[in-house]
Design a protein around this motif. Structure first.
Motif, short mmCIF file in Angstrom:
data_model
loop_
_atom_site.label_atom_id
_atom_site.label_comp_id
_atom_site.label_asym_id
_atom_site.label_seq_id
_atom_site.Cartn_x
_atom_site.Cartn_y
_atom_site.Cartn_z
N HIS A 43 0.84 -1.20 0.00
CA HIS A 43 0.00 0.00 0.00
C HIS A 43 0.88 1.25 0.00
O HIS A 43 1.91 1.29 0.67
CB HIS A 43 -0.87 0.05 1.26
N CYS A 44 0.40 2.25 -0.71
CA CYS A 44 0.99 3.58 -0.63
C CYS A 44 0.56 4.18 0.72
O CYS A 44 -0.47 3.80 1.27
CB CYS A 44 0.46 4.43 -1.78
N PHE A 45 1.30 5.14 1.20
CA PHE A 45 0.92 5.78 2.47
C PHE A 45 -0.47 6.38 2.39
O PHE A 45 -1.15 6.51 3.40
CB PHE A 45 1.95 6.86 2.87
N CYS A 46 -0.94 6.73 1.18
CA CYS A 46 -2.27 7.34 1.04
C CYS A 46 -3.38 6.31 1.23
O CYS A 46 -4.55 6.67 1.33
CB CYS A 46 -2.41 8.00 -0.33
N PHE A 57 4.45 -1.29 -7.80
CA PHE A 57 4.53 -0.37 -6.65
C PHE A 57 4.30 1.09 -7.03
O PHE A 57 4.68 1.99 -6.30
CB PHE A 57 5.86 -0.53 -5.90
N PHE A 58 3.66 1.34 -8.18
CA PHE A 58 3.37 2.71 -8.59
C PHE A 58 1.97 3.09 -8.12
O PHE A 58 1.00 2.36 -8.35
CB PHE A 58 3.46 2.86 -10.11
N CYS A 59 1.86 4.24 -7.46
CA CYS A 59 0.57 4.71 -6.98
C CYS A 59 0.00 5.72 -7.97
O CYS A 59 0.57 6.81 -8.14
CB CYS A 59 0.71 5.36 -5.60
N PRO A 60 -1.11 5.38 -8.62
CA PRO A 60 -1.73 6.32 -9.55
C PRO A 60 -2.35 7.53 -8.85
O PRO A 60 -2.52 8.58 -9.47
CB PRO A 60 -2.79 5.49 -10.26
N GLU A 61 -2.66 7.40 -7.58
CA GLU A 61 -3.23 8.52 -6.82
C GLU A 61 -2.17 9.59 -6.54
O GLU A 61 -2.42 10.77 -6.67
CB GLU A 61 -3.81 8.03 -5.49
#
Length: 85
Positions: free
Chosen positions: A30-33, A41-45
């Motif tokens: 999970h991303c911190f968001c 591991f790429f967060c689109p948000e």
């Protein structure tokens, strides 16, 4: 001492959410968001590549297994760990 996911968000700490299910350890990055990440591991948000170096454990069994990983596998030696409360 248990930690809250909100604390990880405030600290901008990417993490693996761990749970023990059907006699196996499930690790979800999970991303911190809070966005659950794919294997890249790429967060689109947040539009960034995340660095998950924290084990956030949902239950005591996953905590035990994560401690074994940290102490038994050099790949995880710098990971931090906590039970989510």
């Amino acid at each position: 001492m248990p930690i809250k996911l909100e604390t990880l968000k405030n600290d901008r700490q990417d993490y693996f959410l761990l749970k023990w299910e059907n006699d196996q350890l499930i690790m979800e990055p999970h991303c911190f968001c809070g966005f659950e990440l794919d294997e890249d591991f790429f967060c689109p948000e947040c539009q960034r590549k995340c660095d998950c170096t924290y084990f956030a454990c949902l239950d005591p069994q996953s905590l035990t297994m994560a401690e074994r990983l940290i102490h038994g596998d050099p790949t995880f030696k710098d990971f931090k760990i906590s039970l989510i409360g």
